[in-house]
Design a protein around this motif. Structure first.
Motif, PDB file in Angstrom:
ATOM      1  N   LEU A  31       0.827  -1.207   0.000  1.00 46.45           N
ATOM      2  CA  LEU A  31       0.000   0.000   0.000  1.00 46.45           C
ATOM      3  C   LEU A  31       0.863   1.259   0.000  1.00 46.45           C
ATOM      4  O   LEU A  31       0.492   2.266  -0.611  1.00 46.45           O
ATOM      5  N   SER A  32       2.011   1.207   0.650  1.00 44.24           N
ATOM      6  CA  SER A  32       2.934   2.336   0.593  1.00 44.24           C
ATOM      7  C   SER A  32       3.494   2.504  -0.814  1.00 44.24           C
ATOM      8  O   SER A  32       3.720   3.627  -1.272  1.00 44.24           O
ATOM      9  N   LEU A  33       3.700   1.402  -1.509  1.00 48.16           N
ATOM     10  CA  LEU A  33       4.163   1.476  -2.893  1.00 48.16           C
ATOM     11  C   LEU A  33       3.100   2.102  -3.792  1.00 48.16           C
ATOM     12  O   LEU A  33       3.420   2.868  -4.707  1.00 48.16           O
ATOM     13  N   VAL A  34       1.836   1.816  -3.524  1.00 48.39           N
ATOM     14  CA  VAL A  34       0.747   2.447  -4.278  1.00 48.39           C
ATOM     15  C   VAL A  34       0.762   3.954  -4.049  1.00 48.39           C
ATOM     16  O   VAL A  34       0.599   4.745  -4.992  1.00 48.39           O
ATOM     17  N   MET A  35       0.995   4.373  -2.802  1.00 49.24           N
ATOM     18  CA  MET A  35       1.062   5.802  -2.513  1.00 49.24           C
ATOM     19  C   MET A  35       2.232   6.453  -3.254  1.00 49.24           C
ATOM     20  O   MET A  35       2.111   7.562  -3.779  1.00 49.24           O
ATOM     21  N   THR A  36       3.344   5.752  -3.335  1.00 47.76           N
ATOM     22  CA  THR A  36       4.491   6.269  -4.087  1.00 47.76           C
ATOM     23  C   THR A  36       4.149   6.406  -5.566  1.00 47.76           C
ATOM     24  O   THR A  36       4.527   7.392  -6.211  1.00 47.76           O
ATOM     25  N   PHE A  37       3.426   5.429  -6.120  1.00 41.31           N
ATOM     26  CA  PHE A  37       3.005   5.512  -7.517  1.00 41.31           C
ATOM     27  C   PHE A  37       2.081   6.706  -7.755  1.00 41.31           C
ATOM     28  O   PHE A  37       2.171   7.377  -8.786  1.00 41.31           O
ATOM     29  N   PHE A  38       1.164   6.973  -6.827  1.00 41.12           N
ATOM     30  CA  PHE A  38       0.274   8.116  -6.982  1.00 41.12           C
ATOM     31  C   PHE A  38       1.042   9.434  -6.889  1.00 41.12           C
ATOM     32  O   PHE A  38       0.721  10.395  -7.599  1.00 41.12           O
ATOM     33  N   THR A  55      -1.291   6.603 -17.364  1.00 46.80           N
ATOM     34  CA  THR A  55      -0.641   5.310 -17.559  1.00 46.80           C
ATOM     35  C   THR A  55      -0.033   4.803 -16.259  1.00 46.80           C
ATOM     36  O   THR A  55      -0.127   3.616 -15.941  1.00 46.80           O
ATOM     37  N   GLN A  56       0.578   5.694 -15.518  1.00 48.74           N
ATOM     38  CA  GLN A  56       1.173   5.334 -14.223  1.00 48.74           C
ATOM     39  C   GLN A  56       0.111   4.776 -13.285  1.00 48.74           C
ATOM     40  O   GLN A  56       0.314   3.745 -12.646  1.00 48.74           O
ATOM     41  N   VAL A  57      -1.026   5.443 -13.198  1.00 48.24           N
ATOM     42  CA  VAL A  57      -2.078   5.001 -12.280  1.00 48.24           C
ATOM     43  C   VAL A  57      -2.718   3.704 -12.754  1.00 48.24           C
ATOM     44  O   VAL A  57      -2.902   2.768 -11.976  1.00 48.24           O
ATOM     45  N   VAL A  59      -1.644   1.359 -15.094  1.00 51.30           N
ATOM     46  CA  VAL A  59      -0.778   0.189 -15.249  1.00 51.30           C
ATOM     47  C   VAL A  59      -0.126  -0.207 -13.931  1.00 51.30           C
ATOM     48  O   VAL A  59      -0.243  -1.342 -13.475  1.00 51.30           O
ATOM     49  N   TYR A  60       0.570   0.723 -13.293  1.00 54.47           N
ATOM     50  CA  TYR A  60       1.342   0.353 -12.119  1.00 54.47           C
ATOM     51  C   TYR A  60       0.492   0.284 -10.857  1.00 54.47           C
ATOM     52  O   TYR A  60       0.474  -0.731 -10.162  1.00 54.47           O
ATOM     53  N   ALA A  61      -0.202   1.365 -10.538  1.00 58.17           N
ATOM     54  CA  ALA A  61      -0.988   1.375  -9.303  1.00 58.17           C
ATOM     55  C   ALA A  61      -2.203   0.455  -9.408  1.00 58.17           C
ATOM     56  O   ALA A  61      -2.683  -0.052  -8.407  1.00 58.17           O
ATOM     57  N   GLY A  62      -2.676   0.215 -10.602  1.00 64.22           N
ATOM     58  CA  GLY A  62      -3.822  -0.666 -10.782  1.00 64.22           C
ATOM     59  C   GLY A  62      -3.429  -2.106 -10.991  1.00 64.22           C
ATOM     60  O   GLY A  62      -3.556  -2.953 -10.110  1.00 64.22           O
ATOM     61  N   ALA A  63      -2.904  -2.403 -12.143  1.00 63.11           N
ATOM     62  CA  ALA A  63      -2.676  -3.795 -12.542  1.00 63.11           C
ATOM     63  C   ALA A  63      -1.516  -4.457 -11.805  1.00 63.11           C
ATOM     64  O   ALA A  63      -1.659  -5.556 -11.255  1.00 63.11           O
ATOM     65  N   ILE A  64      -0.376  -3.823 -11.775  1.00 61.39           N
ATOM     66  CA  ILE A  64       0.797  -4.446 -11.168  1.00 61.39           C
ATOM     67  C   ILE A  64       0.601  -4.635  -9.666  1.00 61.39           C
ATOM     68  O   ILE A  64       0.948  -5.680  -9.105  1.00 61.39           O
ATOM     69  N   MET A  65       0.011  -3.656  -8.986  1.00 60.54           N
ATOM     70  CA  MET A  65      -0.183  -3.792  -7.539  1.00 60.54           C
ATOM     71  C   MET A  65      -1.228  -4.854  -7.215  1.00 60.54           C
ATOM     72  O   MET A  65      -1.123  -5.535  -6.193  1.00 60.54           O
ATOM     73  N   VAL A  66      -2.230  -5.030  -8.061  1.00 60.03           N
ATOM     74  CA  VAL A  66      -3.190  -6.118  -7.848  1.00 60.03           C
ATOM     75  C   VAL A  66      -2.473  -7.457  -7.940  1.00 60.03           C
ATOM     76  O   VAL A  66      -2.705  -8.361  -7.126  1.00 60.03           O
ATOM     77  N   LEU A  67      -1.573  -7.597  -8.897  1.00 59.31           N
ATOM     78  CA  LEU A  67      -0.812  -8.841  -9.011  1.00 59.31           C
ATOM     79  C   LEU A  67       0.101  -9.063  -7.810  1.00 59.31           C
ATOM     80  O   LEU A  67       0.212 -10.181  -7.300  1.00 59.31           O
TER      81      LEU A  67
END
Length: 89
Positions: A31-38, A55-57, A59-67
């Protein structure tokens, strides 16, 4: 005003990136990584690059963090609890 907003977002990004490394719970770290992405997406918006921010939100905060969270939960990583006063027989 813009420089003050940049400093606030930069401080949040630095604190959340430190929390990614120091958190013992992997979910809190994710969750801290998601905050960094935002925060990074906010920097892109400040640089007038809205497509990169979206794209950042997405691809990374959405798809990659779900995985990543799916793999963490699939591995069933738990914080070790100390049993006090109980003895195995």
């Amino acid at each position: 005003m813009e420089s003050l907003f940049f400093l606030v977002v930069a401080a949040v990004a630095i604190i959340s990136s430190i929390l990614v490394v120091t958190c013992k719970n992997p979910i809190n770290s994710a969750l801290s990584l998601v905050m960094t992405f935002f925060c990074l997406a906010t920097f892109y918006v400040m640089l007038d690059a809205p497509f990169m921010a979206a794209t950042q939100v997405i691809v990374y905060a959405g798809a990659i963090m779900v995985l990543i969270i799916f793999v963490i939960m699939l591995l069933n990583v738990r914080v070790e609890t100390v049993k006090r006063g109980t003895h195995a027989v």
